[in-house]
Design a protein around this motif. Structure first.
Motif, PDB file in Angstrom:
ATOM      1  N   ILE A  64       0.874  -1.191   0.000  1.00 13.42           N
ATOM      2  CA  ILE A  64       0.000   0.000   0.000  1.00 13.42           C
ATOM      3  C   ILE A  64       0.904   1.232   0.000  1.00 13.42           C
ATOM      4  N   ALA A  65       0.646   2.182  -0.905  1.00 13.72           N
ATOM      5  CA  ALA A  65       1.489   3.385  -0.966  1.00 13.72           C
ATOM      6  C   ALA A  65       1.223   4.286   0.241  1.00 13.72           C
ATOM      7  N   GLN A  66      -0.035   4.516   0.544  1.00  8.73           N
ATOM      8  CA  GLN A  66      -0.353   5.321   1.735  1.00  8.73           C
ATOM      9  C   GLN A  66      -1.767   5.034   2.244  1.00  8.73           C
ATOM     10  N   VAL A  67      -1.955   5.354   3.521  1.00  9.35           N
ATOM     11  CA  VAL A  67      -3.282   5.210   4.124  1.00  9.35           C
ATOM     12  C   VAL A  67      -3.731   6.609   4.550  1.00  9.35           C
ATOM     13  N   VAL A  68      -4.957   6.964   4.185  1.00  8.41           N
ATOM     14  CA  VAL A  68      -5.473   8.290   4.561  1.00  8.41           C
ATOM     15  C   VAL A  68      -6.832   8.129   5.240  1.00  8.41           C
ATOM     16  N   ILE A  69      -7.259   9.198   5.879  1.00 10.88           N
ATOM     17  CA  ILE A  69      -8.596   9.159   6.496  1.00 10.88           C
ATOM     18  C   ILE A  69      -9.596   9.760   5.515  1.00 10.88           C
ATOM     19  N   GLN A  70     -10.704   9.074   5.308  1.00 11.82           N
ATOM     20  CA  GLN A  70     -11.794   9.664   4.514  1.00 11.82           C
ATOM     21  C   GLN A  70     -12.864  10.086   5.509  1.00 11.82           C
ATOM     22  N   ASP A  71     -13.144  11.398   5.578  1.00 16.48           N
ATOM     23  CA  ASP A  71     -14.028  11.833   6.664  1.00 16.48           C
ATOM     24  C   ASP A  71     -15.477  12.073   6.271  1.00 16.48           C
ATOM     25  N   THR A  72     -15.802  11.839   5.005  1.00 20.57           N
ATOM     26  CA  THR A  72     -17.232  11.812   4.646  1.00 20.57           C
ATOM     27  C   THR A  72     -17.435  10.641   3.697  1.00 20.57           C
ATOM     28  N   ILE A  73     -18.632  10.089   3.736  1.00 19.22           N
ATOM     29  CA  ILE A  73     -18.906   8.933   2.877  1.00 19.22           C
ATOM     30  C   ILE A  73     -18.920   9.359   1.410  1.00 19.22           C
ATOM     31  N   MET A  74     -19.279  10.619   1.163  1.00 17.23           N
ATOM     32  CA  MET A  74     -19.223  11.120  -0.205  1.00 17.23           C
ATOM     33  C   MET A  74     -17.761  11.454  -0.539  1.00 17.23           C
ATOM     34  N   TYR A  75     -17.391  11.283  -1.802  1.00 13.87           N
ATOM     35  CA  TYR A  75     -15.980  11.292  -2.190  1.00 13.87           C
ATOM     36  C   TYR A  75     -15.425  12.671  -2.575  1.00 13.87           C
ATOM     37  N   ASN A  76     -16.258  13.725  -2.542  1.00  9.92           N
ATOM     38  CA  ASN A  76     -15.818  15.027  -3.061  1.00  9.92           C
ATOM     39  C   ASN A  76     -14.480  15.506  -2.504  1.00  9.92           C
ATOM     40  N   HIS A  77     -14.354  15.510  -1.160  1.00  9.71           N
ATOM     41  CA  HIS A  77     -13.126  16.017  -0.543  1.00  9.71           C
ATOM     42  C   HIS A  77     -11.915  15.218  -0.932  1.00  9.71           C
ATOM     43  N   ILE A  78     -12.048  13.920  -0.770  1.00  6.69           N
ATOM     44  CA  ILE A  78     -10.893  13.043  -0.948  1.00  6.69           C
ATOM     45  C   ILE A  78     -10.443  13.050  -2.405  1.00  6.69           C
ATOM     46  N   VAL A  79     -11.401  13.102  -3.315  1.00 11.39           N
ATOM     47  CA  VAL A  79     -11.044  13.098  -4.744  1.00 11.39           C
ATOM     48  C   VAL A  79     -10.377  14.427  -5.107  1.00 11.39           C
ATOM     49  N   LYS A  80     -10.882  15.493  -4.514  1.00 12.90           N
ATOM     50  CA  LYS A  80     -10.291  16.810  -4.768  1.00 12.90           C
ATOM     51  C   LYS A  80      -8.824  16.825  -4.309  1.00 12.90           C
ATOM     52  N   ASN A  81      -8.567  16.218  -3.172  1.00 14.17           N
ATOM     53  CA  ASN A  81      -7.199  16.186  -2.630  1.00 14.17           C
ATOM     54  C   ASN A  81      -6.283  15.263  -3.394  1.00 14.17           C
ATOM     55  N   LEU A  82      -6.774  14.074  -3.715  1.00 15.13           N
ATOM     56  CA  LEU A  82      -5.880  13.048  -4.278  1.00 15.13           C
ATOM     57  C   LEU A  82      -5.894  12.985  -5.811  1.00 15.13           C
ATOM     58  N   ARG A  83      -6.991  13.360  -6.395  1.00 14.64           N
ATOM     59  CA  ARG A  83      -7.190  13.241  -7.853  1.00 14.64           C
ATOM     60  C   ARG A  83      -6.622  11.915  -8.402  1.00 14.64           C
ATOM     61  N   PRO A  84      -7.139  10.797  -7.907  1.00  7.77           N
ATOM     62  CA  PRO A  84      -6.604   9.507  -8.378  1.00  7.77           C
ATOM     63  C   PRO A  84      -7.027   9.231  -9.823  1.00  7.77           C
ATOM     64  N   ASP A  85      -6.174   8.494 -10.525  1.00  8.94           N
ATOM     65  CA  ASP A  85      -6.549   8.106 -11.892  1.00  8.94           C
ATOM     66  C   ASP A  85      -7.699   7.104 -11.857  1.00  8.94           C
ATOM     67  N   TYR A  86      -7.673   6.275 -10.814  1.00  6.40           N
ATOM     68  CA  TYR A  86      -8.727   5.258 -10.691  1.00  6.40           C
ATOM     69  C   TYR A  86      -9.293   5.228  -9.274  1.00  6.40           C
ATOM     70  N   ILE A  87     -10.590   4.975  -9.180  1.00 11.54           N
ATOM     71  CA  ILE A  87     -11.166   4.583  -7.884  1.00 11.54           C
ATOM     72  C   ILE A  87     -11.652   3.150  -8.061  1.00 11.54           C
TER      73      ILE A  87
END
Ligand code: SPV
Ligand code: MG
Length: 431
Positions: A64-87
């Motif tokens: 695993i490259a990294q572990v982060v906290i996701q603090d809402t069930i909706m993905y807006n924040h986390i996607v904005k921060n990480l901008r992953p190529d894939y979910i």
């Protein structure tokens, strides 16, 4: 290298999660999000491990490259921060609320051209067993009892629904709403004396004996995992109340609420239309103290309910009693009112909070039902109890079905208003 994100909302890593990680690793560097406790509660079941423990559990996985906290069930924040190529996500979109999450993920990824990769959800007998064991653990007395105190620290307000049977327990346990922004469910259950009595066709005057009431609790506990708050009426004689505390505690009930009345108690919604006597401060304080001395665990809560506003004895009397009962050892204060507007409840909560920021406050907004949970929380309320709405919904529906059958001398006309039994039994779990 491409980046991949997946979120884990689990207490235990099984082969299904390992499969997701394995598939994700094929696509790039994998970041795993761990959903916070407060979000787990809304979307899934109560975590049996803390967020920190769940982070450690995921960190222990290989590759695993990294572990982060996701603090809402909706993905807006986390996607904005990480901008992953894939979910990467399991394909369990038919589970309650999951379609809303899928729509959210797709719309977040669309903004920059990210991709959702769906992995067939693994649900074999081994995983099914693990899932059931996790649920069973939540239902065990030791685990269930302490969960109300945990909830008080985790959520802005503990949303509590009245239940009086296994079936109503299942409704409180399983009802989930997803409105596009969030997913929500009830946190706890209330065993109301009014509805427990009414369900037996009896008046709410402490007539239904404790053995029968404990039976109701047991019926609810058999099929649910959420914490239970018991309406203990006046608590009865102090000499009896101490035994009730022990029984409730042993069963895994989280809290009992007792009201400061004595003699023949009648339902508070009658107010001063009927004769009711308030207990004096000294006597009721002794009952609270005796109850606290009788309990064996640290988790169980005895909450004192103040009837001064119901009996029109004034705000000062209500506040004096609140502080006295707290000092006698009450773990929380319930303040009741039958006014249509919430003003006196708000005034009480604000004044109480001026000198006590910690003691949990409980309200039952049956009459003052325009106030929202958010507003109540802003005035320092910690637990809101919806004390009789399920029964009031059921009775007119049952009555009208009975009338239609009588009117048409057959059941055809009423059928379109009825839920097919097949749908009802989907709520019932089989072993
Ligand atoms: C109950 O639900 O039994 C209660 C709340 O005690 S109330 O009916 O509003 O008094
Ligand atoms: Mg009651």
């Amino acid at each position: 290298m491409s980046t991949v994100y997946t979120c884990f909302c689990t207490d235990i890593i099984h082969e299904g999660h390992q499969n997701i990680i394995h598939e994700a690793q094929k696509l790039g560097a994998v970041t795993v999000g761990v959903l916070t406790d407060s979000e787990m509660i809304r979307y899934n079941r109560f975590p049996t491990k803390s967020t920190e423990e769940r982070i450690k559990m995921v960190e222990a996985l290989d590759g695993i490259a990294q572990v982060v906290i996701q603090d809402t069930i909706m993905y807006n924040h986390i996607v904005k921060n990480l901008r992953p190529d894939y979910i990467v996500h399991g394909s369990n979109w038919d589970d309650p609320g999951m379609n809303v999450i899928k729509d959210n993920i797709v719309s977040c990824l669309k903004e920059y051209g990210g991709k959702l990769i769906e992995i067939p959800y693994t649900y074999n007998p081994t995983i099914q067993k693990i899932d059931k064991q996790m649920n069973e653990k939540l239902a065990m007395p030791e685990f269930r009892r302490k969960r109300l105190r945990k909830l008080l620290n985790l959520v802005p307000i503990v949303k509590t629904l009245e239940v009086h049977s296994g079936l109503t327990g299942l409704i409180a346990e399983k009802t989930i709403v997803a409105d596009g922004e969030a997913i929500d469910q009830f946190d706890a259950m209330w065993i109301s004396s009014l509805c427990d009595s009414t369900d037996r066709g009896k008046p709410d005057i402490e007539l239904v004996d404790m053995t029968s009431r404990l039976r109701t609790i047991n019926d609810v506990m058999e099929v649910t995992t959420k914490p239970i708050i018991f309406d203990g009426d006046t608590g009865g004689l102090t000499e009896h109340f101490v035994y009730t505390v022990r029984s409730l505690e042993r069963m895994g009930v989280s809290a009992v609420i007792i009201e400061d009345k004595k003699g023949l108690k009648k339902n508070s919604l009658f107010g001063i239309e009927v004769e009711q006597t308030q207990d004096d401060i000294e006597n009721f304080s002794l009952k609270i103290k005796a109850g606290k001395q009788a309990q064996l665990s640290d988790d169980f809560m005895i909450i004192a309910r103040i009837e001064s506003l119901i009996l029109e004895r004034g705000m000062d009397d209500a506040l004096t009693r609140a502080f006295a009962f707290r000092d006698a050892g009450a773990d929380g204060i319930m303040i009741h009112s039958r006014r249509k507007e919430p003003f006196e409840i708000i005034e009480f909560c604000d004044k109480f909070r001026q000198s006590d920021q910690y003691t949990p406050l409980v309200v039952v907004p049956t009459s003052f039902n325009s106030i929202t949970e958010k507003e109540l929380a802003e005035h320092g309320v910690n637990i809101v109890i919806y004390a009789n709405q399920l029964m009031r919904a059921a009775v007119p529906a049952m009555k009208s079905a009975a009338e239609e059958i009588l009117k048409y001398h057959r059941a055809k006309e009423v059928d379109s208003k009825l839920m097919p039994f097949k749908e009802i039994i989907t709520m019932i779990d089989e072993l």
